[in-house]
Design a protein around this motif. Structure first.
Motif, mmCIF file in Angstrom:
data_model
loop_
_atom_site.group_PDB
_atom_site.id
_atom_site.type_symbol
_atom_site.label_atom_id
_atom_site.label_comp_id
_atom_site.label_asym_id
_atom_site.label_seq_id
_atom_site.Cartn_x
_atom_site.Cartn_y
_atom_site.Cartn_z
ATOM 1 N N ASN A 121 0.812 -1.219 0.000
ATOM 2 C CA ASN A 121 0.000 0.000 0.000
ATOM 3 C C ASN A 121 0.850 1.274 0.000
ATOM 4 O OD1 ASN A 121 -2.253 -1.536 -0.026
ATOM 5 N ND2 ASN A 121 -2.990 -0.990 2.018
ATOM 6 N N ILE B 203 1.377 2.944 -3.361
ATOM 7 C CA ILE B 203 0.227 3.472 -4.098
ATOM 8 C C ILE B 203 0.002 4.929 -3.696
ATOM 9 C CG2 ILE B 203 -2.234 3.201 -4.549
ATOM 10 C CD1 ILE B 203 -1.887 0.224 -3.742
ATOM 11 N N LYS B 204 0.086 5.801 -4.687
ATOM 12 C CA LYS B 204 0.015 7.236 -4.429
ATOM 13 C C LYS B 204 -1.289 7.643 -3.755
ATOM 14 C CE LYS B 204 0.724 11.649 -6.792
ATOM 15 N NZ LYS B 204 0.983 12.319 -8.103
ATOM 16 N N GLN B 205 -2.381 6.983 -4.119
ATOM 17 C CA GLN B 205 -3.686 7.375 -3.575
ATOM 18 C C GLN B 205 -3.835 7.026 -2.095
ATOM 19 O OE1 GLN B 205 -3.168 5.796 -6.385
ATOM 20 N NE2 GLN B 205 -3.897 7.246 -7.950
ATOM 21 N N GLN B 206 -3.006 6.108 -1.590
ATOM 22 C CA GLN B 206 -3.066 5.736 -0.169
ATOM 23 C C GLN B 206 -2.407 6.840 0.654
ATOM 24 O OE1 GLN B 206 -4.532 3.098 1.188
ATOM 25 N NE2 GLN B 206 -5.106 2.090 -0.724
ATOM 26 N N ALA B 207 -3.196 7.518 1.502
ATOM 27 C CA ALA B 207 -2.665 8.694 2.204
ATOM 28 C C ALA B 207 -3.030 8.723 3.683
ATOM 29 C CB ALA B 207 -3.164 9.963 1.524
ATOM 30 N N THR C 239 1.388 6.493 5.894
ATOM 31 C CA THR C 239 2.356 7.596 5.957
ATOM 32 C C THR C 239 3.501 7.251 6.899
ATOM 33 O OG1 THR C 239 0.638 9.231 5.464
ATOM 34 C CG2 THR C 239 2.640 10.035 6.516
#
Length: 340
Positions: A68, A71-75, A80
């Motif tokens: 995860n 994956i850029k969309q995982q924020a 983090t």
């Protein structure tokens, strides 16, 4: 997408530092492991003998790969934290086990190192916010003789990937011949009559590129004017250009392509006969007899023929040329007169 390769751009792996840092060598790979987030994850970093870097993050509770964080969309907060701990590990490895490089790709850095070793010139990065385009200037006149850029190969009618290229100055005959070969292209973003673009993705051997670099360096060298004595007992000076405006001539000093040569015919004539331009230099040649020894020659092109009374020895003396025993540079006064 999170990519560890980006962290190590323009860095060279110091393999002798990896084991002291904590890597374990297995066959041709160096492997480093470290736990994350209070031992809930483990990162496995692998560096092979070609400096390729790969990493995996393992979820220790389920013994499966955790992706995860890539994956850029995982924020979220959790992902983090994973990214931050990974980044700290990679930055520490970068600090302890690598050294900076000017460029990204291995062949580019080898070529840049050759230029530095051979000509004592390092790249300059003059454009704000562009640290990938480096120019190499001739130390004698600050003219560019090479430009390295990072571009998408699609701009050269290639595949969709980023590569580094070098732009070099060559004569038109060389350019028209080379662009028929793989790895050579019409100049990108420069005058296509005088410059060529060469890919630095190991399509070509280093030596093929280096020979073009040497020519570019010569072509951008400041033009010097020489006066060279020629003995009419050994050379048929009056008919040497009857069939062609170019000929091969003994090279007994270091000249550059583009230099201007004035052939002075010695006694009993004693005057400048031809103005020529140097087209090629350092051509291997082996000749010697009781009067003459030649180890290298150059190719010159006649530009002008002078009359006996234009630049006789008596006139040359007025411009500071008292004797001529071998090749020498023109005095400023004679250079100005000849250029007029």
């Amino acid at each position: 997408m999170w990519n560890e390769v980006d962290i190590f751009q323009k860095r060279k792996i110091n393999f002798n530092q990896l084991i002291p840092y904590g890597f374990i060598k297995k066959e041709n790979q160096y492997i480093y492991t470290q736990n994350l987030l209070n031992n809930t994850f483990q990162v496995i970093i692998t560096i092979d003998s070609h400096s390729n870097i790969h990493s995996q993050v393992i979820d220790l509770a389920f013994h499966e790969e955790y992706t995860n964080f890539r994956i850029k969309q995982q924020a979220g907060d959790f992902v983090t934290q994973v990214r931050e701990e990974l980044l700290a590990i990679f930055n520490d490895i970068k600090e302890q086990c690598t050294t900076p490089q000017d460029f990204i790709f291995p062949q580019t850095n080898r070529i840049s190192q050759y230029i530095n070793n051979q000509y004592h010139v390092s790249p300059q990065f003059p454009w704000e916010n562009d640290f990938e385009s480096g120019i190499f200037r001739h130390p004698d006149n600050q003219k560019w003789f090479a430009l390295i850029m990072n571009i998408n190969k699609k701009k050269l009618n290639g595949e969709d990937k980023n590569i580094e290229v070098i732009n070099l100055k060559l004569n038109q005959e060389d350019i028209s011949h080379l662009i028929q070969q793989n790895g050579f292209y019409p100049a990108y973003h420069m005058n296509k009559k005088h410059w060529i673009t060469i890919s630095l993705d190991d399509t070509l051997l280093d030596q093929d590129i280096i020979s073009c670099i040497d020519k570019s360096y010569q072509l951008t060298h400041p033009v010097h004017d020489w006066i060279i004595p020629a003995n009419p007992q050994y050379y048929d000076m009056f008919h040497c250009f009857d069939h062609d405006d170019t000929m091969l001539w003994k090279q007994s000093t270091h000249l550059y392509v583009g230099d201007v040569v004035y052939l002075y015919i010695t006694k009993p004539y004693a005057y400048i006969l031809y103005q020529c331009q140097v087209l090629e230099i350092d051509i291997p040649y082996n000749y010697h007899d009781s009067h003459l020894q030649i180890n290298r020659i150059m190719k010159i092109k006649r530009l002008k023929t002078y009359q006996p009374d234009e630049y006789s020895l008596e006139i040359l003396k007025r411009y500071g040329i008292k004797t001529l025993r071998g090749p020498r540079r023109l005095t400023p006064a004679l250079k100005n007169a000849l250029h007029q």
